[in-house]
Design a protein around this motif. Sequence first.
Motif, PDB file in Angstrom:
ATOM      1  N   LEU A 127       0.815  -1.162   0.132  1.00 18.91           N
ATOM      2  CA  LEU A 127       0.076   0.109   0.103  1.00 18.91           C
ATOM      3  C   LEU A 127       0.986   1.364  -0.032  1.00 18.91           C
ATOM      4  CD1 LEU A 127      -2.785  -0.995   2.574  1.00 18.91           C
ATOM      5  CD2 LEU A 127      -2.922  -0.774   0.014  1.00 18.91           C
ATOM      6  N   GLN A 128       1.971   1.034   0.680  1.00 16.08           N
ATOM      7  CA  GLN A 128       2.818   2.549   0.749  1.00 16.08           C
ATOM      8  C   GLN A 128       3.655   2.568  -0.767  1.00 16.08           C
ATOM      9  OE1 GLN A 128       6.340   1.896   3.285  1.00 16.08           O
ATOM     10  NE2 GLN A 128       6.376   3.994   3.493  1.00 16.08           N
ATOM     11  N   GLU A 129       3.930   1.620  -1.490  1.00 15.44           N
ATOM     12  CA  GLU A 129       4.506   1.765  -2.488  1.00 15.44           C
ATOM     13  C   GLU A 129       3.273   2.164  -3.644  1.00 15.44           C
ATOM     14  OE1 GLU A 129       5.837  -2.112  -3.518  1.00 15.44           O
ATOM     15  OE2 GLU A 129       7.490  -2.202  -2.141  1.00 15.44           O
ATOM     16  N   ALA A 130       2.099   1.660  -3.500  1.00 12.34           N
ATOM     17  CA  ALA A 130       1.080   2.079  -4.298  1.00 12.34           C
ATOM     18  C   ALA A 130       0.646   3.692  -4.282  1.00 12.34           C
ATOM     19  CB  ALA A 130       0.179   1.327  -4.395  1.00 12.34           C
ATOM     20  N   GLY A 131       0.685   3.959  -2.981  1.00 12.81           N
ATOM     21  CA  GLY A 131       0.473   5.401  -2.683  1.00 12.81           C
ATOM     22  C   GLY A 131       1.565   6.559  -3.136  1.00 12.81           C
ATOM     23  N   PHE A 132       2.911   6.011  -2.978  1.00 16.82           N
ATOM     24  CA  PHE A 132       3.956   6.761  -3.588  1.00 16.82           C
ATOM     25  C   PHE A 132       3.932   7.014  -5.110  1.00 16.82           C
ATOM     26  CE2 PHE A 132       8.054   7.029  -5.449  1.00 16.82           C
ATOM     27  CZ  PHE A 132       8.833   8.247  -4.563  1.00 16.82           C
ATOM     28  N   ILE A 133       3.327   6.020  -5.605  1.00 22.06           N
ATOM     29  CA  ILE A 133       3.069   6.199  -7.359  1.00 22.06           C
ATOM     30  C   ILE A 133       1.923   7.063  -7.564  1.00 22.06           C
ATOM     31  CG2 ILE A 133       2.776   5.028  -9.351  1.00 22.06           C
ATOM     32  CD1 ILE A 133       3.840   2.377  -8.002  1.00 22.06           C
ATOM     33  N   ILE A 134       0.815   7.114  -6.975  1.00 25.60           N
ATOM     34  CA  ILE A 134      -0.426   7.919  -7.168  1.00 25.60           C
ATOM     35  C   ILE A 134      -0.021   9.165  -6.429  1.00 25.60           C
ATOM     36  CG2 ILE A 134      -2.703   7.934  -6.632  1.00 25.60           C
ATOM     37  CD1 ILE A 134      -2.734   4.936  -6.370  1.00 25.60           C
ATOM     38  N   GLY A 135       0.687   9.433  -5.602  1.00 19.12           N
ATOM     39  CA  GLY A 135       0.710  10.702  -5.001  1.00 19.12           C
ATOM     40  C   GLY A 135      -0.254  11.036  -3.797  1.00 19.12           C
ATOM     41  N   ILE A 136      -0.694   9.641  -3.107  1.00 18.30           N
ATOM     42  CA  ILE A 136      -1.361   9.928  -2.022  1.00 18.30           C
ATOM     43  C   ILE A 136      -0.822   9.014  -0.889  1.00 18.30           C
ATOM     44  CG2 ILE A 136      -3.669   9.400  -0.830  1.00 18.30           C
ATOM     45  CD1 ILE A 136      -4.953   9.711  -3.826  1.00 18.30           C
ATOM     46  N   GLU A 137      -0.365   9.799   0.106  1.00 18.94           N
ATOM     47  CA  GLU A 137       0.364   9.150   1.224  1.00 18.94           C
ATOM     48  C   GLU A 137      -0.283   8.238   2.110  1.00 18.94           C
ATOM     49  OE1 GLU A 137       3.505  10.266   4.721  1.00 18.94           O
ATOM     50  OE2 GLU A 137       2.135  12.128   3.690  1.00 18.94           O
ATOM     51  N   LEU A 138       0.277   7.185   2.417  1.00 15.83           N
ATOM     52  CA  LEU A 138      -0.181   6.103   3.412  1.00 15.83           C
ATOM     53  C   LEU A 138       0.630   6.547   4.659  1.00 15.83           C
ATOM     54  CD1 LEU A 138      -1.535   3.545   4.293  1.00 15.83           C
ATOM     55  CD2 LEU A 138       0.552   2.288   3.790  1.00 15.83           C
ATOM     56  N   ILE A 139      -0.326   7.229   5.613  1.00 12.41           N
ATOM     57  CA  ILE A 139       0.167   7.709   6.729  1.00 12.41           C
ATOM     58  C   ILE A 139       0.646   6.757   7.600  1.00 12.41           C
ATOM     59  CG2 ILE A 139      -0.220   9.394   8.648  1.00 12.41           C
ATOM     60  CD1 ILE A 139      -1.747  11.253   6.848  1.00 12.41           C
ATOM     61  N   ASP A 140      -0.303   5.618   7.936  1.00 15.42           N
ATOM     62  CA  ASP A 140      -0.042   4.624   8.860  1.00 15.42           C
ATOM     63  C   ASP A 140      -0.860   3.665   8.473  1.00 15.42           C
ATOM     64  OD1 ASP A 140       0.834   3.357  11.193  1.00 15.42           O
ATOM     65  OD2 ASP A 140       0.408   4.974  12.545  1.00 15.42           O
ATOM     66  N   HIS A 141      -0.502   2.368   9.119  1.00 10.57           N
ATOM     67  CA  HIS A 141      -1.504   1.194   9.119  1.00 10.57           C
ATOM     68  C   HIS A 141      -1.653   0.829  10.671  1.00 10.57           C
ATOM     69  CE1 HIS A 141      -2.219  -3.414   7.679  1.00 10.57           C
ATOM     70  NE2 HIS A 141      -3.116  -2.650   8.564  1.00 10.57           N
ATOM     71  N   ILE A 142      -2.774   1.058  11.190  1.00  7.28           N
ATOM     72  CA  ILE A 142      -2.972   0.567  12.699  1.00  7.28           C
ATOM     73  C   ILE A 142      -3.741  -0.713  12.821  1.00  7.28           C
ATOM     74  CG2 ILE A 142      -4.618   1.606  14.476  1.00  7.28           C
ATOM     75  CD1 ILE A 142      -2.282   3.272  13.924  1.00  7.28           C
ATOM     76  N   ILE A 143      -3.090  -1.595  13.818  1.00  7.16           N
ATOM     77  CA  ILE A 143      -3.665  -2.623  14.190  1.00  7.16           C
ATOM     78  C   ILE A 143      -4.413  -2.539  15.580  1.00  7.16           C
ATOM     79  CG2 ILE A 143      -3.580  -5.384  14.476  1.00  7.16           C
ATOM     80  CD1 ILE A 143      -0.925  -4.857  12.774  1.00  7.16           C
ATOM     81  N   ILE A 144      -6.006  -2.810  15.598  1.00  5.38           N
ATOM     82  CA  ILE A 144      -6.468  -2.680  16.798  1.00  5.38           C
ATOM     83  C   ILE A 144      -6.856  -4.051  17.305  1.00  5.38           C
ATOM     84  CG2 ILE A 144      -8.854  -1.999  17.700  1.00  5.38           C
ATOM     85  CD1 ILE A 144      -7.239   0.237  16.597  1.00  5.38           C
ATOM     86  N   GLY A 145      -6.537  -4.323  18.768  1.00  3.65           N
ATOM     87  CA  GLY A 145      -6.591  -5.495  19.321  1.00  3.65           C
ATOM     88  C   GLY A 145      -7.386  -5.167  20.597  1.00  3.65           C
ATOM     89  N   ASP A 146      -7.303  -5.815  21.701  1.00  2.00           N
ATOM     90  CA  ASP A 146      -8.382  -5.608  22.658  1.00  2.00           C
ATOM     91  C   ASP A 146      -7.774  -4.496  23.576  1.00  2.00           C
ATOM     92  OD1 ASP A 146     -10.098  -5.772  24.979  1.00  2.00           O
ATOM     93  OD2 ASP A 146      -9.465  -7.687  25.769  1.00  2.00           O
ATOM     94  N   HIS A 147      -8.371  -3.442  23.325  1.00  2.00           N
ATOM     95  CA  HIS A 147      -8.029  -1.988  23.982  1.00  2.00           C
ATOM     96  C   HIS A 147      -6.541  -1.733  23.940  1.00  2.00           C
ATOM     97  CE1 HIS A 147     -12.059  -1.636  25.369  1.00  2.00           C
ATOM     98  NE2 HIS A 147     -12.207  -2.739  25.910  1.00  2.00           N
TER      99      HIS A 147
END
Length: 232
Positions: free
Chosen positions: A201-221
Motif C-alpha cells: 500500500l505504501q508503494e502504491a500510494g507513492f506512485i499515485i501521490g496519496i500518502e499512506l500515513i499509517d497502518h493501525i492494528i486494533i486489539g483488545d483496548h
Amino acid sequence: MSIGTFPDLLIRDLHVDDRPRERLIKQGPQSLSNQELIAILLRTGTKRESVLSLANRVLIYFEKLHELKHATLEEIMSIKGIGQAKAVQLLAAIELGRRLSQKQVESRFTIRSPKDAASFLMPEMASLQQEHFVALYLNVKNQVIHKQTIFIGSLNSSIVHPREIFKEAVKRSAASIICAHNHPSGNAAPSPEDIEVTKRLQEAGFIIGIELIDHIIIGDHQYYSLKEQGYI
C-alpha cells in the motif's frame, strides 16, 4: 436500598422515589444501574417475574453489558419472558447508542498521531468478532473526510487490492490515507502478512501521490502502529 440486591421486587413494591423511571426523571439516567436501564426499556415483566428480575437475567445471559452490542433478535428472544416486541426495543436502543457514539467520533475528527487514529477506530473495531479492514481518508488538514470498510475476513495480500483503496481516495480528493484492521484475538502485534500488505500500500500510494500515513492494528483496548515501529 439497592435494587440490584433484590431483583425479584415488583416495581409497585418499591417506594416511589426508588422506582427506576422516577429516579431517572429526578436524578438523571447516569444514576441508574444497567439493570434498571434495561428494565425501563423492557417496560414490563411477566405474570411470574418482575421486570427487574427479567432485566437481571438479560445481563446474566450476556455476562456483561458490552456483549449486548452483538446480540441478535433471536438471541434476545431465547431468554424466557422476552418476546419479539421486547427484543426489538432492546435492539433499537443498542443500535441508537452505537450510532450516536460513532457520530460523535466521526465529526471532522483530526488525526495528529497514531494514538488519535486508534482512539477514532477503537470504539467500533475493538469488539468486532471478525477481521475488518478499514481505510480512513484525510484532507490536507488531516481531518477524516470518509471512512470505508474495504473488506471483512482474514487479511491476505491477494485480497487487499491497492486499487480499491486508492480509487476511493481519488474520488474523495483525499490528501492521505490511514489503513486499519482489527485482530479479534485481542493481540495487536502484526503478522508477516500485515507487514507485506503495508509495504504494498505504501508503494502504491507513492506512485499515485496519496500518502499512506499509517497502518493501525486494533486489539483488545490496545493498538499497534506500523509507522511508530518503523515499517512506514
